[in-house]
Design a protein around this motif. Structure first.
Motif, short mmCIF file in Angstrom:
data_model
loop_
_atom_site.label_atom_id
_atom_site.label_comp_id
_atom_site.label_asym_id
_atom_site.label_seq_id
_atom_site.Cartn_x
_atom_site.Cartn_y
_atom_site.Cartn_z
N LYS A 96 0.87 -1.27 -0.14
CA LYS A 96 0.02 0.03 -0.05
C LYS A 96 0.87 1.36 -0.01
CE LYS A 96 -2.48 1.09 3.49
NZ LYS A 96 -3.60 1.26 4.75
N CYS A 172 -6.05 -2.23 -0.12
CA CYS A 172 -6.76 -1.91 1.49
C CYS A 172 -7.63 -2.85 1.68
CB CYS A 172 -7.69 -0.56 1.00
SG CYS A 172 -6.42 0.85 1.17
N LYS A 176 -7.52 -5.30 5.12
CA LYS A 176 -8.69 -5.25 6.05
C LYS A 176 -9.20 -6.67 6.48
CE LYS A 176 -13.68 -3.58 6.62
NZ LYS A 176 -14.60 -2.86 5.80
#
Length: 219
Positions: A96, A172, A176
């Motif tokens: 990320k 993302c 998660k």
């Protein structure tokens, strides 16, 4: 070992051994089974208490499904899975960060593309013969040449922005999922630590266990 999402059954929970559930997983399934009666009384007058118990039952079911999903049969395998998930979390965080930095390096292109998008109605009018927008046309040409000097057209810059946005969103989403799995695993590990140990000591205790058993094989 094949796994079928459990349903709540009536009778002795020992019967579910026939489905191939291990003793380690059985502990969590038995807790869910015992909490099942709470859901059946959810309209009782003690609604606040029942709501808390229902939330606890949901948590226990998530923990049981975690053990089955990762095919965990022992405390050692649980620790190994937590260590693996910790590594995956670091990998997704690094990915990320890479995407974010790459997108930031292209920010100059995106700014120029945004200005061109704002000028597009005036540019279209100029091309139709409205010389009132001559100043806007000059700005458009200058921005277009700026993009071309870096090897891009307006359409390519817009496609590049979409690519970074989609790639960042995908990473993302994976991060998660990993974080949720990691938190569930840690919650199970914490439940195995004696209550006499303080919260701060539990954290250190977990670190010591993971460090000592990280090399254990994971199924």
């Amino acid at each position: 070992m094949p796994f079928t999402r459990p349903g709540f059954v009536v009778g002795n929970t020992v019967a579910i051994h026939k489905r191939g559930i291990t003793d380690f997983q059985m502990k969590y399934y038995r807790r869910i089974y015992q909490a099942r009666m709470v859901e059946q009384r959810r309209f009782d007058k003690h609604s606040a208490y029942l709501a808390k118990e229902l939330e606890r039952m949901k948590q226990l079911q998530e923990q049981y499904l975690f053990l089955a999903r990762h095919n965990i049969h022992s405390a050692e395998e649980l620790v190994g899975t937590i260590a693996s998930l910790t590594d995956k979390k670091k990998e997704t965080s690094a990915e990320k960060s890479r995407i974010y930095k790459a997108r930031e390096r292209s920010m100059e292109l995106f700014t120029a593309a945004d200005e061109m998008e704002n000028l597009k109605p005036a540019e279209q009018s100029y091309r139709l013969g409205d010389i009132f927008f001559e100043d806007e046309h000059r700005k458009w040409v200058a921005l277009e040449q700026e993009l071309q000097a870096q090897g891009y057209s307006l359409e390519e810059v817009q496609a590049l922005r979409r690519h970074y946005k989609e790639e960042y969103s995908e990473v993302c989403a994976r991060e998660k999922v990993v974080c949720r799995e990691l938190n569930t695993g840690k919650a199970i590990l914490n439940s195995m630590i004696p209550d006499s140990i303080s919260d701060g000591r539990k954290t250190e205790y977990n670190r010591e266990i993971i460090r000592d058993r990280k090399e254990q094989p994971v199924r």
